[in-house]
Design an enzyme around this catalytic site. Structure first.
Site, mmCIF file in Angstrom:
data_model
loop_
_atom_site.group_PDB
_atom_site.id
_atom_site.type_symbol
_atom_site.label_atom_id
_atom_site.label_comp_id
_atom_site.label_asym_id
_atom_site.label_seq_id
_atom_site.Cartn_x
_atom_site.Cartn_y
_atom_site.Cartn_z
ATOM 1 N N SER A 40 1.013 -1.147 0.015
ATOM 2 C CA SER A 40 -0.117 -0.091 -0.063
ATOM 3 C C SER A 40 0.992 1.179 0.021
ATOM 4 O O SER A 40 2.125 1.050 0.530
ATOM 5 C CB SER A 40 -0.844 -0.019 1.198
ATOM 6 O OG SER A 40 -1.414 0.989 1.416
ATOM 7 N N TYR A 58 -2.405 -0.589 10.421
ATOM 8 C CA TYR A 58 -2.500 -0.827 8.952
ATOM 9 C C TYR A 58 -1.166 -0.459 8.346
ATOM 10 O O TYR A 58 -0.499 -1.152 7.529
ATOM 11 C CB TYR A 58 -3.456 -0.076 8.314
ATOM 12 C CG TYR A 58 -3.754 -0.569 6.666
ATOM 13 C CD1 TYR A 58 -4.215 -1.674 6.551
ATOM 14 C CD2 TYR A 58 -3.416 0.298 5.743
ATOM 15 C CE1 TYR A 58 -4.337 -2.073 5.124
ATOM 16 C CE2 TYR A 58 -3.648 0.248 4.524
ATOM 17 C CZ TYR A 58 -4.175 -1.232 4.155
ATOM 18 O OH TYR A 58 -4.431 -1.567 2.839
#
Ligand SMILES: NC(=O)c1ccc[n+]([C@@H]2O[C@H](COP(=O)([O-])OP(=O)(O)OC[C@H]3O[C@@H](n4cnc5c(N)ncnc54)[C@H](O)[C@@H]3O)[C@@H](O)[C@H]2O)c1
Length: 256
Positions: A139, A152
């Site tokens: 990501s 995350y």
């Protein structure tokens, strides 16, 4: 550039919806046979029902090492081997540090990072036999920090550096790369962030504004990059963290 995967045997974890589903569809359209993993039998069967004969279901929760082994072995047995592993299964929980519980930490790290590692470990004998390759879903949050997404970010930073370490360890036989998307229009963002907010229009605009290209991505745009990395066009790429983020990680945006 033609992306031809005729006869290739692919496993996509988290392939039932969102980026994973778009990736499965793109591989199928390029001639591959695809094992589609979802976390439950129900979600996997539902996805398979609409994907045609070249897709098979391999349900299982990637958050445990034994389950990862079973998912990979079932896929390799059903497909007669494995050429490409795409680790797409993932979850995201946002919120202030004070609100993050041990259970949320464990779930996020177990699915995003541990699951990626143990699916790779299980796939190695098959990928060595086929001279295959691996694409992981990291990501932009694995390259830069994002306030309110610490856990995350930790998991995706782990995926980026896991990718690099394994690329070195497994070279020259097996290439290992990852993609680093910005915000993508999937359940993770549309359902859980935009539609769950008090002002969905303003939230969508704010997410779009995070990228210099002023929008969020489509799942198909990420799938295209995944197929490129998995293809012979990328034979000199390993250890790469490829940004598909509309410029989010390029640096400071223009000022008005
Ligand atoms: N949507 C974004 O903005 C974005 C941005 C960057 C990276 N990513 C990453 O891309 C990947 C796919 O995300 P998405 O946006 O398509 O999300 P999504 O929520 O639409 O799909 C997630 C997929 O992962 C699967 N999954 C979740 N937990 C699982 C488990 N324990 N075992 C097996 N499968 C499991 C789900 O069944 C689903 O198929 C994730 O790794 C995510 O972190 C997403």
């Amino acid at each position: 550039m033609t992306l031809d995967f005729a006869g290739k045997r692919i496993l996509v974890t988290g392939g039932t919806r969102g980026i994973g589903r778009a990736t499965v569809e793109a591989f199928l359209a390029a001639g591959a046979r695809v094992a589609v993993n979802g976390s439950t039998v129900q979600s996997t069967e539902k996805a398979i029902a609409t994907l045609g004969l070249e897709a098979i279901g391999v349900p299982g929760d990637v958050s445990g090492a034994d389950a990862c082994k079973l998912i990979v072995e079932t896929a390799a047995t059903e497909l007669g081997g494995l050429d490409i592993l795409v680790n797409c299964a993932g979850v995201a929980h946002g919120g202030p540090v004070e609100e993050m519980t041990e259970a949320l930490w464990d779930q996020t790290l177990d699915i995003n990072l541990k699951g990626t590692f143990f699916c790779i470990q299980a796939a190695l004998p098959h990928l060595r036999a086929s001279q295959g390759n691996i694409v992981n879903l990291a990501s932009d949050a694995g390259l830069i920090g994002e306030a309110g997404l610490a856990v995350y970010c930790a998991s995706k930073g782990g995926v980026v550096n896991l990718t690099r370490a394994l690329a070195l360890e497994l070279a020259p036989e097996i290439r290992v790369n990852c993609v680093c998307p910005g915000y993508v229009d999937t359940d993770m963002v549309r359902r859980d962030v935009i539609d769950a907010s008090t002002d969905p229009k303003a939230t969508e605009q704010a997410l779009a504004n995070a990228a210099p290209l002023n929008r969020i991505a489509t799942p198909a745009e990420i799938a295209t990059a995944i197929l490129y990395l998995a293809s012979p066009h990328a034979l000199f790429m390993t250890g790469a963290a490829l940004q598909i983020d509309g410029g989010t990680t390029a640096g400071h945006p223009k000022r008005d």
